[in-house]
Write an enzyme that holds these catalytic residues in place. Structure first.
Site, PDB file in Angstrom:
ATOM      1  N   ASP A   1      -1.386  -0.920   6.061  1.00  0.00           N
ATOM      2  CA  ASP A   1      -1.584  -0.317   7.658  1.00  0.00           C
ATOM      3  C   ASP A   1      -2.951  -0.008   7.714  1.00  0.00           C
ATOM      4  OD1 ASP A   1      -1.677   1.975   6.000  1.00  0.00           O
ATOM      5  OD2 ASP A   1      -0.897   3.059   7.695  1.00  0.00           O
TER       6      ASP A   1
ATOM      7  N   ASP B   1      -7.110  -2.411   3.998  1.00  0.00           N
ATOM      8  CA  ASP B   1      -5.933  -3.498   3.645  1.00  0.00           C
ATOM      9  C   ASP B   1      -6.262  -4.901   4.243  1.00  0.00           C
ATOM     10  OD1 ASP B   1      -4.223  -1.539   2.127  1.00  0.00           O
ATOM     11  OD2 ASP B   1      -3.476  -0.868   4.048  1.00  0.00           O
TER      12      ASP B   1
ATOM     13  N   ASP C   1       0.831  -1.080   0.179  1.00  0.00           N
ATOM     14  CA  ASP C   1      -0.070   0.102  -0.081  1.00  0.00           C
ATOM     15  C   ASP C   1       0.829   1.259  -0.097  1.00  0.00           C
ATOM     16  OD1 ASP C   1      -2.273   1.543   0.420  1.00  0.00           O
ATOM     17  OD2 ASP C   1      -1.933   1.785   2.479  1.00  0.00           O
TER      18      ASP C   1
END
Length: 792
Positions: A680, A684, A481
């Site tokens: 995080d 996700d 990410d």
């Protein structure tokens, strides 16, 4: 109800030095106060204004804050104390006991494992743990009976030399010397032997118990009724007895267990090191401004705490007042202290190096990061690696096979061996039973896992279980990410660009002045930068925030507007002179806001989510290790492309929704790839759970962390490379241990059965077999402990 506690003011001398009321009068009157505040545990006097009637009982409080907490949830302070309530990070409950080799065995009291007979250990060790009681017991039995074992050994081996004419009643003397060794010192082994038979779970104690019992019972019968044995059993005019073998096996097994227990205790040192980081007390600020030292168990969410220079941060929370450099290396591995200002987060157990801080507690007890880390490490240490299934399957058939080999050894020597054939057969059968102990096989993988997880935890890498350690080395594709993983995850001021007639400094000052009235993260980033530069800001008047386009107001008598092109159009401001520059900044991933003063374009301000300083090095290391790195972000494609280009990431995806990340993981997996997802955020979590190894940034959300297989405490991608190295080292160590255990048994059993006798004329003594058996387990543990020194 909270435990009562007398609070001593440990800081009175310091207070007196600065002329602050230290509360001595209050402290002196503690014993005169008959009531205990059920929330914080303080002794208090009767005060109708700070009392609540509940359940037919009156409760008195030290402050309105404690009274409000009680009123909101009386059951939390009057009912049974929950495990999480007031459990300090330094004092985890160690009431659940489990087996090092079979973690599915769990019980609330000490005991032995019904499957393998090993002593159960606390699931989470405590700093209060004293020396292992089993180690103390075994050492006591060993040293008290060692002289007897030595005496019976010398008498059996060298009696004919010491007494050439023969010693009258030698067999009876050996019986008297060996019986305390076998029946008292060896009693715990026979209990486990019986359990293995009753539970139909053959294990190492099945072999040891059977071997020692056979040697001892045979020898007792030979002493009591020697006439029932044929002449082939006689040697030096008496029936051969093997009391020395039974006694020596018990002593050597005790020695092996002592060495093993000592070595195993070292695997919990990592957890104890973590537990030792937590302070025992906190300095709480009362509502009246006075301060008190209270046990960590009495700190509650919302309490104001003072952290003085040189002290540890007591719990997780946020800075309210003050500024200082915090050394977080004990939890994150980052050696450089981090400057903390009001609004910044603090992690419990980190060290305050310089200034004084006032903080507000946000997580206490079992909810602190330190407690969560301890729980994750303990869980990982007790989990089973997939590689262990091989050892379990083999060990399941191993003991039965060994007993069969021992029987064949006895019969083969008895019927086909040289005289005294049955004596040789008996001795070799006992040696086979003793040397083939499967303990080394069973310990091969758990010890490696425990050592590796402890080492990883000290470097800020938390594995959820053993399977994650084993799988980490196989990863070939890493999906990351952007926000919070590659970047800091919070906006920071990028630059200010002035239009004609203005300076960059003036643009930033005006933008920060108007943004003082906004709580938007972009506005806060601009204000923070102006404060950092020491700018004098004007208070905005007639402040107006228009969602999605910007803010307006009056600063120093001039109308200021700060926002996007839509706001500029509304204000009839020509923003085109800076359009090209704004587009360039957007392509670099920044958010751009135009600034107008009295209807005239003054400049623009850009705010960006900066790339973490460690990210470029981390990506370079990961690529060099053979990983294919893919970026997937919910940000726009333009921003995604800018960040990917800057970091050298070839494959990237923008405007990705949570389900898109999940589908991306599935797509790579369908291509036969081993996929790891690093993120995080809550968005996700599905992809983290689906990936072969999900990696959560420790700076992220609880949902992400709970969905992941690995958590990086600092949120530093470089730790992924370290985790892969450690994974390789751990699996290699497990293979070494398993290989040694298999090789040891493959060589030991035939030698014990007498395979080398035709060439050497010597047989393997059961005593030597017992020594080899003990050393094999110790060597496996010692090899596993080497992982603690590996630099991952």
């Amino acid at each position: 109800m909270k435990d009562d506690a007398h609070h001593h003011d440990h800081g009175q001398h310091g207070h007196a030095a600065y002329g602050v009321d230290s509360g001595n009068d209050t402290a002196a009157a503690v014993t005169d106060k008959p009531y205990t505040d059920p929330v914080c545990g303080m002794k208090v006097g009767a005060n109708p204004e700070k009392a609540i009637e509940h359940g037919g009982q009156t409760y008195h409080f030290c402050s309105t804050r404690c009274m409000d907490k009680f009123r909101a949830d009386p059951g939390a302070y009057t009912g049974p104390k929950s495990p999480d309530d007031g459990t300090a990070a330094a004092m985890p409950e160690g009431t659940i006991y489990t087996c090092p080799m079979h973690p599915e065995i769990r019980q609330p009291a000490p005991g032995t494992c019904p499957k393998c007979g090993m002593a159960l250990e606390p699931e989470v060790p405590s700093l209060e743990d004293k020396e292992n009681p089993e180690l103390i017991d075994f050492r006591h039995r060993f040293w008290w009976t060692l002289p007897l074992s030595v005496a019976v050994f010398v008498l059996a081996m060298f009696g004919h030399m010491l007494f050439p004419q023969g010693l009258r009643g030698q067999n009876w003397i050996e019986l008297a010397l060996s019986t305390p060794v076998v029946l008292w010192a060896g009693w715990p082994f026979f209990v486990r032997w019986a359990q293995s038979i009753v539970n139909r779970s053959p294990n190492m104690w099945t072999l040891i118990g059977t071997g020692v019992s056979a040697a001892y019972v045979y020898s007792v019968v030979a002493v009591v009724a020697p006439q029932i044995f044929p002449s082939s059993f006689a040697s030096h005019g008496r029936v051969s007895v093997y009391f020395e073998a039974a006694a020596a096996i018990i002593s050597l097994t005790l020695l092996g267990q002592i060495l093993e227990l000592r070595a195993r205790s070292q695997t919990s040192e990592a957890i104890k090191s973590l537990l030792g980081m937590a302070p025992k007390t906190a300095r709480r600020i009362r509502e009246d401004g006075t301060e008190e030292d209270v046990p960590l168990t009495h700190v509650h969410i919302g309490d104001s705490l003072r952290v003085r220079p040189g002290e540890k941060v007591p719990v997780d929370g946020v800075v309210v007042e003050g500024e200082s450099a915090i050394d977080e290396s004990m939890l994150t591995g980052e050696p450089v202290p981090v400057t903390k200002r009001p609004g910044d987060k603090l992690i419990g157990a980190t060290m305050n190096t310089s200034g004084s801080l006032i903080m507000r507690s946000e997580k206490v007890g079992a909810q602190t990061m330190l407690s969560q880390i301890v729980q994750m490490v303990a869980q990982a240490q007790r989990s089973r690696a997939p590689l262990q299934r091989l050892a379990d399957v083999v060990a399941g058939y191993f003991v039965v096979t060994v007993v069969g080999i021992a029987v064949l050894t006895l019969l083969g020597w008895g019927f086909f061996g040289p005289e005294p054939s049955w004596v040789y057969g008996f001795v070799n059968a006992v040696a086979v039973l003793i040397i083939a102990c499967p303990c080394a096989l069973g310990l091969a993988t758990p010890m490696s896992i425990m050592a590796a997880t402890g080492r990883a935890a000290m470097q800020g890498i938390l594995f959820r279980d053993a399977a994650a350690i084993e799988a980490m080395r196989t990863i070939d594709t890493l999906i990351v990410d952007k926000t919070g993983t590659l970047t800091e995850g919070k906006p920071a001021f990028d630059r200010a660009a002035a239009a004609a007639g203005y300076s960059d400094e003036e643009v930033l000052r005006l933008a920060a002045s108007i943004d003082q009235g906004s709580e938007h993260p972009l506005a806060q980033a601009i204000v923070k930068e102006a404060n950092r530069r020491g700018m004098q800001l004007d208070r905005p008047e007639s402040f107006e925030s228009s969602t999605g386009i910007g803010v307006r107001g009056v600063v120093a008598g001039k109308r200021i507007a700060l926002g996007n092109t839509a706001l500029m159009d509304t204000e009839k401001v020509d923003w085109h002179p800076l359009a090209d520059q704004a587009e360039t900044l957007r392509r670099e991933g920044a958010s751009v806001m135009y600034l107008a003063q009295d209807g005239r374009l003054a400049g623009l301000v850009s705010v960006a989510d900066p790339v973490k300083a460690t990210t470029p090095e981390a990506l370079r290391t990961l690529k060099e290790s053979g990983l294919h790195v893919v970026m997937a972000t919910g940000d726009g494609v333009t921003t995604a492309e800018a960040v990917a280009r800057r970091l050298g990431i070839d494959e990237f995806y923008g405007e990705v929704k949570p389900q898109d990340k999940l589908q991306l993981v599935e797509r790579f997996q369908a291509q036969g790839k081993k996929v790891s997802m690093a993120g995080d955020g809550i968005n996700d979590a599905p992809a983290l759970a689906k990936s072969d190894v999900g990696i959560a940034m420790g700076t992220g959300t609880d949902v992400a962390i709970h969905s992941a297989h690995v958590t990086l405490v600092k949120g530093d991608l470089r730790s992924i490379a370290r985790a892969r190295i450690l994974s390789n080292e751990t699996v290699r160590n497990m293979y070494q241990n398993l290989g040694f255990a298999f090789l040891y048994n493959a060589l030991g059993i035939p030698i014990a059965a007498g395979l080398l006798y035709p060439w050497t004329g010597h047989l393997l003594s059961p005593m030597i077999a017992a020594l080899a058996m003990s050393l094999s387990s110790v060597s496996v543990i010692t090899n596993a402990l080497r992982l603690r020194g590996k630099k991952a």
